[in-house]
Design an enzyme around this catalytic site. Structure first.
Site, PDB file in Angstrom:
ATOM      1  N   HIS A  65       0.836  -1.214   0.000  1.00  0.00           N
ATOM      2  CA  HIS A  65       0.000   0.000   0.000  1.00  0.00           C
ATOM      3  C   HIS A  65       0.866   1.257   0.000  1.00  0.00           C
ATOM      4  CE1 HIS A  65      -3.688   2.309   0.903  1.00  0.00           C
ATOM      5  NE2 HIS A  65      -2.879   3.074   1.620  1.00  0.00           N
ATOM      6  N   GLU A 145      -8.033   4.652  -8.262  1.00  0.00           N
ATOM      7  CA  GLU A 145      -8.872   4.922  -7.083  1.00  0.00           C
ATOM      8  C   GLU A 145     -10.132   5.712  -7.432  1.00  0.00           C
ATOM      9  OE1 GLU A 145      -7.689   6.070  -2.666  1.00  0.00           O
ATOM     10  OE2 GLU A 145      -7.591   7.820  -3.982  1.00  0.00           O
ATOM     11  N   SER A 149     -18.248  11.474  -2.419  1.00  0.00           N
ATOM     12  CA  SER A 149     -19.490  11.070  -1.754  1.00  0.00           C
ATOM     13  C   SER A 149     -20.665  11.967  -2.141  1.00  0.00           C
ATOM     14  CB  SER A 149     -19.278  11.111  -0.237  1.00  0.00           C
ATOM     15  OG  SER A 149     -18.935  12.428   0.141  1.00  0.00           O
ATOM     16  N   GLU A 213      -9.611   3.978   9.810  1.00  0.00           N
ATOM     17  CA  GLU A 213      -8.233   4.388  10.089  1.00  0.00           C
ATOM     18  C   GLU A 213      -8.120   5.211  11.380  1.00  0.00           C
ATOM     19  OE1 GLU A 213      -6.775   6.729   6.829  1.00  0.00           O
ATOM     20  OE2 GLU A 213      -4.802   7.050   7.736  1.00  0.00           O
TER      21      GLU A 213
HETATM   22  C1  BEZ Z   1     -15.549  13.086  -0.509  1.00  0.00           C
HETATM   23  O1  BEZ Z   1     -15.510  13.380  -1.676  1.00  0.00           O
HETATM   24  O2  BEZ Z   1     -16.554  12.706   0.037  1.00  0.00           O
HETATM   25  C2  BEZ Z   1     -14.302  13.145   0.331  1.00  0.00           C
HETATM   26  C3  BEZ Z   1     -13.090  13.377  -0.259  1.00  0.00           C
HETATM   27  C4  BEZ Z   1     -11.947  13.433   0.528  1.00  0.00           C
HETATM   28  C5  BEZ Z   1     -12.033  13.256   1.886  1.00  0.00           C
HETATM   29  C6  BEZ Z   1     -13.270  13.033   2.464  1.00  0.00           C
HETATM   30  C7  BEZ Z   1     -14.401  12.977   1.686  1.00  0.00           C
HETATM   31 FE   FE2 Z   2      -3.283   5.101   2.233  1.00  0.00          FE
END
Ligand code: BEZ
Ligand code: FE2
Length: 407
Positions: A65, A145, A149, A213
């Site tokens: 990782h 990746e 959200s 984490e």
């Molecule tokens: C998000 O896009 O939800 C996000 C991106 C980075 C850190 C936390 C949330």
């Molecule tokens: Fe990481």
């Protein structure tokens, strides 16, 4: 076909077999392994590479990782607290990523090679690290990746993800293997999670995700509370987590090669589920320490395999696996230093290979011929102490063989 012999061969096989005055026969795979005299009689007339006095031959290290795109960080990001760190990543990521050119990342990869790494699981947020990984002799499982959200962004983000994954797939080779990373349960919308995992299952791609984490992540995911609440309100206009930890884990059924990174706040139920999913845990002890997170309780993992990751230079001062192994040995001070060293070498080889879905990490017949050699400063009196001395004394390797070739 060649023979390579060493004062010590550490196989990292199931039984942690060590061979004093051992030899390995290999082409691009391991063909045979055993005591030097026996092997040299059994395979006459082939080239023999004899390593020096106090030499050790072992499988190449697998850093399961790492985030290469953040390699230009040294003194910029804030450590000591997970939220402060995350805020600093968001403030400085464009600046840091811009400095991590292909040339810059290639230099870091060369240093990783010289410090014993022969395979990496590279988490790629932007695909800016792809060319450097393709050019390097180090084997890369390249995790494109997905993150995001916000509901109104998911279509755009999924399109961008698919295009990056398609690009990675175009460069697929024996040493560059496309895979999928889900950023985390808090940052990936259920639609993106479902659709990316559907792709992973259809195309048999390895999958990896950060998971629990920090205590802040635990509070947010379980209770929609804590310092993540302010972060999500301000940054994304959200007041509720997109997924609960168990709902998140349940999406990963049917993924063949699966790993979760950190898991330091995972509950017993979460760990049972991770076991049921057949996943490996990427243990990044330095990263956890620097962000003042907890230390993974290895006893709670029971039979879940753990592998070793440096994470990126965004949360570490080194990408050397030997530095990471030393940190790990020191951090887990409750473990017996001699026995735990054996466990750690296996975590950094065999278990890394399991995490990434590869045929590596052990010097046994038919495994890929990825090997490193190193020279200890003096004779090892007791075979029991070999693995510990390898971890304590190795800064750079003497040579690396990847896919049977000297690199
Ligand atoms: C998000 O896009 O939800 C996000 C991106 C980075 C850190 C936390 C949330
Ligand atoms: Fe990481």
């Amino acid at each position: 076909m060649k023979i390579i012999n060493a004062s010590w061969v550490i196989t990292c096989d199931e039984n942690s077999t060590i061979i004093k005055n051992g030899a390995v026969v290999y082409d691009n795979k391991i063909i045979d392994i055993g005591p030097k005299d026996f092997i040299e009689k059994k395979y006459p007339d082939i080239e023999i590479i004899s390593l020096k006095e106090n030499s050790v031959l072992m499988p190449g290290l697998i850093n399961s990782h790492v985030h290469l795109e953040f390699s230009s960080n040294s003194t910029t990001l804030k450590y000591g607290n997970f939220m402060n760190w995350l805020n600093s990543v968001i403030s400085f990521r464009d600046q840091l990523v811009e400095k991590a050119t292909t040339k810059f990342i290639s230099q870091k990869l060369l240093k990783m090679q010289k410090t014993g790494t022969t395979t990496i699981g590279a988490i790629s947020s932007y695909s800016y690290d792809m060319d450097a990984c393709i050019k390097s002799p180090i084997n890369t499982v390249f995790f494109t990746e997905v993150i995001g959200s916000k509901p109104d962004m998911v279509d755009t983000l999924f399109t961008d993800f698919k295009s990056r994954l398609d690009n990675a797939k175009k460069s697929r080779s024996a040493s560059f293997i496309p895979a999928i990373a889900i950023h985390s349960p808090y940052s990936v919308h259920p639609f993106l999670l479902r659709e990316t995992l559907r792709l992973a299952c259809e195309e048999k791609l390895a999958v990896s995700s950060h998971f629990l984490e920090s205590p802040e992540e635990f509070e947010w995911l379980h209770k929609d509370e804590g310092s993540f609440l302010d972060f999500f309100k301000n940054f994304l206009g959200q007041e509720k987590a997109v997924t609960k930890p168990m709902e998140f884990l349940n999406q990963f059924k049917n993924v063949d090669n699966l790993s979760f990174t950190h898991c330091v706040e995972a509950s017993e139920n979460d760990l049972d589920k991770i076991k049921e999913l057949g996943a490996t845990i990427n243990h990044c002890v330095t990263s956890n320490r620097l962000l003042n997170n907890s230390k993974l309780d290895l006893d709670k993992l029971k039979t879940i395999p753990f592998s070793i990751g440096t994470d990126g230079l965004s949360s570490n001062n080194s990408l050397s696996m030997f530095d990471e192994l030393r940190n790990c040995l020191m951090a887990h001070f409750d473990k017996n230093v001699i026995d735990f060293s054996k466990v750690l070498l296996k975590a950094a080889t065999k278990n890394g290979s399991i995490a990434l879905g590869l045929n590596k990490g052990e010097l046994t017949k038919d495994k890929d011929a990825d090997m490193i050699s190193l020279i200890l400063p003096n004779e090892v009196e007791d075979e029991e102490d070999l693995c510990m001395n390898v971890i304590l004394h190795t800064k750079f390797v003497d040579s690396s063989i990847i896919g049977g070739k000297n690199v």
